[in-house]
Design a protein around this motif. Structure first.
Motif, PDB file in Angstrom:
ATOM      1  N   THR A  41       0.821  -1.211   0.000  1.00 43.43           N
ATOM      2  CA  THR A  41       0.000   0.000   0.000  1.00 43.43           C
ATOM      3  C   THR A  41       0.856   1.262   0.000  1.00 43.43           C
ATOM      4  OG1 THR A  41      -0.130  -0.089   2.421  1.00 43.43           O
ATOM      5  CG2 THR A  41      -1.895  -1.150   1.185  1.00 43.43           C
ATOM      6  N   ALA A  42       2.170   1.105   0.180  1.00 40.42           N
ATOM      7  CA  ALA A  42       3.075   2.254   0.175  1.00 40.42           C
ATOM      8  C   ALA A  42       3.424   2.720  -1.228  1.00 40.42           C
ATOM      9  CB  ALA A  42       4.363   1.900   0.937  1.00 40.42           C
ATOM     10  N   ASP A  43       2.956   2.016  -2.248  1.00 40.61           N
ATOM     11  CA  ASP A  43       3.357   2.278  -3.627  1.00 40.61           C
ATOM     12  C   ASP A  43       2.113   2.308  -4.517  1.00 40.61           C
ATOM     13  OD1 ASP A  43       4.315   2.224  -6.218  1.00 40.61           O
ATOM     14  OD2 ASP A  43       5.611   0.484  -5.928  1.00 40.61           O
ATOM     15  N   PRO A  44       1.786   3.455  -5.131  1.00 44.80           N
ATOM     16  CA  PRO A  44       0.592   3.530  -5.979  1.00 44.80           C
ATOM     17  C   PRO A  44       0.658   2.606  -7.190  1.00 44.80           C
ATOM     18  CG  PRO A  44       1.941   5.507  -6.226  1.00 44.80           C
ATOM     19  CD  PRO A  44       2.497   4.754  -5.065  1.00 44.80           C
ATOM     20  N   ALA A  45       1.869   2.312  -7.691  1.00 46.90           N
ATOM     21  CA  ALA A  45       2.012   1.422  -8.835  1.00 46.90           C
ATOM     22  C   ALA A  45       1.898  -0.041  -8.427  1.00 46.90           C
ATOM     23  CB  ALA A  45       3.354   1.653  -9.523  1.00 46.90           C
ATOM     24  N   SER A  46       1.829  -0.289  -7.131  1.00 40.90           N
ATOM     25  CA  SER A  46       1.634  -1.639  -6.603  1.00 40.90           C
ATOM     26  C   SER A  46       0.180  -1.843  -6.197  1.00 40.90           C
ATOM     27  CB  SER A  46       2.551  -1.873  -5.403  1.00 40.90           C
ATOM     28  OG  SER A  46       2.418  -3.169  -4.875  1.00 40.90           O
ATOM     29  N   VAL A  47      -0.352  -0.919  -5.401  1.00 41.42           N
ATOM     30  CA  VAL A  47      -1.714  -1.076  -4.905  1.00 41.42           C
ATOM     31  C   VAL A  47      -2.745  -0.834  -6.013  1.00 41.42           C
ATOM     32  CG1 VAL A  47      -2.083   1.325  -4.122  1.00 41.42           C
ATOM     33  CG2 VAL A  47      -3.182  -0.583  -2.918  1.00 41.42           C
ATOM     34  N   GLY A  48      -2.407  -0.030  -7.028  1.00 40.98           N
ATOM     35  CA  GLY A  48      -3.336   0.210  -8.136  1.00 40.98           C
ATOM     36  C   GLY A  48      -3.669  -1.064  -8.895  1.00 40.98           C
ATOM     37  N   PRO A  49      -2.655  -1.794  -9.409  1.00 54.24           N
ATOM     38  CA  PRO A  49      -2.946  -3.065 -10.069  1.00 54.24           C
ATOM     39  C   PRO A  49      -3.595  -4.083  -9.137  1.00 54.24           C
ATOM     40  CG  PRO A  49      -0.772  -2.293 -10.697  1.00 54.24           C
ATOM     41  CD  PRO A  49      -1.249  -1.393  -9.597  1.00 54.24           C
ATOM     42  N   ALA A  50      -3.209  -4.075  -7.855  1.00 52.58           N
ATOM     43  CA  ALA A  50      -3.820  -5.009  -6.902  1.00 52.58           C
ATOM     44  C   ALA A  50      -5.311  -4.729  -6.753  1.00 52.58           C
ATOM     45  CB  ALA A  50      -3.117  -4.909  -5.546  1.00 52.58           C
TER      46      ALA A  50
ATOM     47  N   GLU B 253       6.066  -4.078 -13.200  1.00 52.58           N
ATOM     48  CA  GLU B 253       6.231  -2.699 -12.767  1.00 52.58           C
ATOM     49  C   GLU B 253       5.591  -1.708 -13.732  1.00 52.58           C
ATOM     50  OE1 GLU B 253      10.486  -3.527 -10.498  1.00 52.58           O
ATOM     51  OE2 GLU B 253      10.328  -1.850 -11.895  1.00 52.58           O
ATOM     52  N   ILE B 254       5.155  -0.583 -13.153  1.00 51.75           N
ATOM     53  CA  ILE B 254       4.654   0.555 -13.923  1.00 51.75           C
ATOM     54  C   ILE B 254       5.626   1.700 -13.722  1.00 51.75           C
ATOM     55  CG2 ILE B 254       2.792   2.227 -14.217  1.00 51.75           C
ATOM     56  CD1 ILE B 254       0.878   0.145 -13.037  1.00 51.75           C
ATOM     57  N   GLY B 255       6.067   2.310 -14.808  1.00 49.57           N
ATOM     58  CA  GLY B 255       6.995   3.425 -14.707  1.00 49.57           C
ATOM     59  C   GLY B 255       6.544   4.591 -15.573  1.00 49.57           C
ATOM     60  N   SER B 256       7.273   5.720 -15.427  1.00 53.80           N
ATOM     61  CA  SER B 256       8.503   5.797 -14.660  1.00 53.80           C
ATOM     62  C   SER B 256       8.462   6.960 -13.648  1.00 53.80           C
ATOM     63  CB  SER B 256       9.686   6.017 -15.603  1.00 53.80           C
ATOM     64  OG  SER B 256       9.816   4.929 -16.499  1.00 53.80           O
ATOM     65  N   THR B 257       7.335   7.680 -13.568  1.00 54.03           N
ATOM     66  CA  THR B 257       7.190   8.791 -12.636  1.00 54.03           C
ATOM     67  C   THR B 257       5.836   8.703 -11.943  1.00 54.03           C
ATOM     68  OG1 THR B 257       6.163  10.253 -14.267  1.00 54.03           O
ATOM     69  CG2 THR B 257       8.580  10.298 -14.131  1.00 54.03           C
ATOM     70  N   GLU B 258       5.658   9.543 -10.942  1.00 51.04           N
ATOM     71  CA  GLU B 258       4.416   9.542 -10.168  1.00 51.04           C
ATOM     72  C   GLU B 258       3.187   9.736 -11.057  1.00 51.04           C
ATOM     73  OE1 GLU B 258       2.623  11.692  -6.147  1.00 51.04           O
ATOM     74  OE2 GLU B 258       4.587  12.253  -6.936  1.00 51.04           O
ATOM     75  N   GLU B 259       3.360  10.482 -12.128  1.00 50.58           N
ATOM     76  CA  GLU B 259       2.247  10.720 -13.061  1.00 50.58           C
ATOM     77  C   GLU B 259       1.694   9.416 -13.622  1.00 50.58           C
ATOM     78  OE1 GLU B 259       1.528  12.765 -17.476  1.00 50.58           O
ATOM     79  OE2 GLU B 259       3.440  13.059 -16.410  1.00 50.58           O
ATOM     80  N   TYR B 260       2.587   8.441 -13.838  1.00 51.99           N
ATOM     81  CA  TYR B 260       2.182   7.177 -14.453  1.00 51.99           C
ATOM     82  C   TYR B 260       1.937   6.065 -13.438  1.00 51.99           C
ATOM     83  CZ  TYR B 260       3.811   9.698 -18.518  1.00 51.99           C
ATOM     84  OH  TYR B 260       3.986  10.654 -19.479  1.00 51.99           O
ATOM     85  N   TRP B 261       2.567   6.141 -12.261  1.00 49.10           N
ATOM     86  CA  TRP B 261       2.382   5.104 -11.246  1.00 49.10           C
ATOM     87  C   TRP B 261       0.912   4.931 -10.884  1.00 49.10           C
ATOM     88  CZ3 TRP B 261       6.698   7.544  -7.783  1.00 49.10           C
ATOM     89  CH2 TRP B 261       7.949   7.290  -8.367  1.00 49.10           C
ATOM     90  N   GLY B 262       0.177   6.042 -10.892  1.00 51.55           N
ATOM     91  CA  GLY B 262      -1.229   5.987 -10.503  1.00 51.55           C
ATOM     92  C   GLY B 262      -2.200   5.889 -11.660  1.00 51.55           C
TER      93      GLY B 262
ATOM     94  N   SER C  34       5.022  -3.482  -8.487  1.00 52.52           N
ATOM     95  CA  SER C  34       5.890  -2.395  -8.024  1.00 52.52           C
ATOM     96  C   SER C  34       5.924  -1.245  -9.027  1.00 52.52           C
ATOM     97  CB  SER C  34       7.312  -2.944  -7.821  1.00 52.52           C
ATOM     98  OG  SER C  34       8.214  -1.944  -7.418  1.00 52.52           O
ATOM     99  N   ARG C  35       6.464  -0.139  -8.586  1.00 53.62           N
ATOM    100  CA  ARG C  35       6.719   0.986  -9.479  1.00 53.62           C
ATOM    101  C   ARG C  35       8.119   0.862 -10.074  1.00 53.62           C
ATOM    102  NH1 ARG C  35       6.930   5.459  -4.686  1.00 53.62           N
ATOM    103  NH2 ARG C  35       9.007   4.993  -3.861  1.00 53.62           N
ATOM    104  N   HIS C  36       8.306   1.530 -11.184  1.00 56.16           N
ATOM    105  CA  HIS C  36       9.587   1.570 -11.870  1.00 56.16           C
ATOM    106  C   HIS C  36       9.994   3.027 -12.012  1.00 56.16           C
ATOM    107  CE1 HIS C  36      12.710   0.928 -14.822  1.00 56.16           C
ATOM    108  NE2 HIS C  36      12.073   1.694 -15.692  1.00 56.16           N
ATOM    109  N   THR C  37      11.260   3.299 -11.782  1.00 54.16           N
ATOM    110  CA  THR C  37      11.774   4.648 -11.986  1.00 54.16           C
ATOM    111  C   THR C  37      12.879   4.619 -13.032  1.00 54.16           C
ATOM    112  OG1 THR C  37      13.373   4.398 -10.176  1.00 54.16           O
ATOM    113  CG2 THR C  37      11.234   5.378  -9.632  1.00 54.16           C
ATOM    114  N   ALA C  38      12.978   5.699 -13.810  1.00 53.46           N
ATOM    115  CA  ALA C  38      14.003   5.786 -14.837  1.00 53.46           C
ATOM    116  C   ALA C  38      14.346   7.251 -15.069  1.00 53.46           C
ATOM    117  CB  ALA C  38      13.524   5.150 -16.140  1.00 53.46           C
TER     118      ALA C  38
END
Length: 317
Positions: free
Chosen positions: A9-18, A163-172, A79-83
């Motif tokens: 739940t600490a990661d929007p790119a994790s909890v969103g797909p869940a 993973e979903i990347g690569s910034t907060e705009e896309y994590w959610g 998880s989220r991905h950063t680049a």
């Protein structure tokens, strides 16, 4: 045997797909692993949510087995991905830090000199994810790609990261979350179709790619893996093959005089890949253009010494 899907739940790119996955039919409450860890069950799939960093919770498969009595066949982490590029991306990859020395502290979890068993679904799911992303209109905005083997947490069963990347705009992004949820829904056979990417070593196509060299997104390895029927194990990018430049030493260069943990990294990744694909033939695919001459010579000599065959692109089809 169950499939354990892990989200935080600490990661929007994790909890969103869940959340998108749980919105699909057939789910029931499951047991709590410990305080702050709730789970849900659907057939042979278990979704476990916790509140911590996705790479910080080690041995969740063994902890699940101890708490529930259910054996875990595989683990899938969300998880989220950063680049640095900030490019929107959907990625799939195996995990481990096989190149780290015993005295080094992994910056993102795992155990030095360790690589998880790569989940055989990695190749088939990359191809399925491309189809799903296309159907949802995410292409070409999002890149769908492999990533090289990196980070933790420690697990003991075949594992992959989505993973979903690569910034907060896309994590959610809800559409990206939906793509990952549909990948799991279809890939695990919950929608009524067959499960995608289960390894059957005697089914004919049993060549497995072990990627050696190249960048983090393994483009030359990925060019092979996107073809139907190709299986993929660990992917060792250049940073996972630390080699000391022999030009800095006034000695005759040979594979045995080149320092660094590159041999350890190859050996650990190869052994984990062999274990994950019983009955398969693991072939090392070299990204030749990423190596200097002395590096390529040393690696090919070491592979021969270890009886690890080198495969050309056409060998995998």
């Amino acid at each position: 045997m169950v499939t354990l899907v892990v989200a935080t739940t600490a990661d929007p790119a994790s909890v969103g797909p869940a959340s998108a996955f749980l919105a699909m039919p057939g789910w029931n409450p499951g047991p709590s692993l410990s305080e702050g860890m709730e789970s849900f069950a659907n057939g042979d799939v278990r979704l476990l949510k916790h509140e911590n960093s996705i790479v910080a919770e080690d041995d969740l498969d063994r902890r699940w087995e101890a708490a529930t009595g259910e054996s875990v066949a595989e683990v899938i982490f969300l998880s989220r991905h950063t680049a640095v590029s900030n490019r929107p991306a959907l990625t799939v990859h195996p995990i481990g830090v096989p190149h780290l020395r015993e005295d080094e502290i992994p910056p993102q979890g795992g155990r030095p000199g360790w690589a998880a068993l790569p989940n055989p679904r990695i190749g088939p799911w990359l191809r399925l994810l491309k189809k799903i992303a296309d159907s949802l209109g995410l292409l070409p905005e999002f890149e769908v790609t492999l990533e090289a083997t990196h980070h933790g947490p420690v697990v003991n069963t075949p594992t992959l990261f989505l993973e979903i990347g690569s910034t907060e705009e896309y994590w959610g992004r809800q559409d990206a979350a939906q793509a990952i949820a549909l990948l799991m829904w279809e890939g695990l056979g919950l929608g009524g179709g067959g499960s995608v990417g289960e390894w059957k070593g005697n089914s004919g196509k049993n060549k497995v790619l072990l990627g050696v060299g190249g960048g983090h997104y393994a483009p030359r390895h990925c060019d092979i893996v996107v073809k139907d029927g190709v299986w993929v194990g660990h992917l060792l990018s250049g940073y996972s093959l630390p080699m000391e430049d022999p030009n800095q030493k006034k000695v005759k260069t040979s594979e045995k005089t080149i320092g660094g943990t590159w041999k350890q990294s190859i050996k650990v990744a190869y052994e984990a890949t062999v274990s994950a694909f019983p009955g398969g033939e693991v072939l090392a695919h070299l990204d030749h253009k990423s190596f200097k001459g002395w590096q390529k010579n040393a690696i090919t000599s070491f592979l021969a010494e270890q009886n690890i065959k080198i495969g050309k692109p056409e060998d995998f089809f």
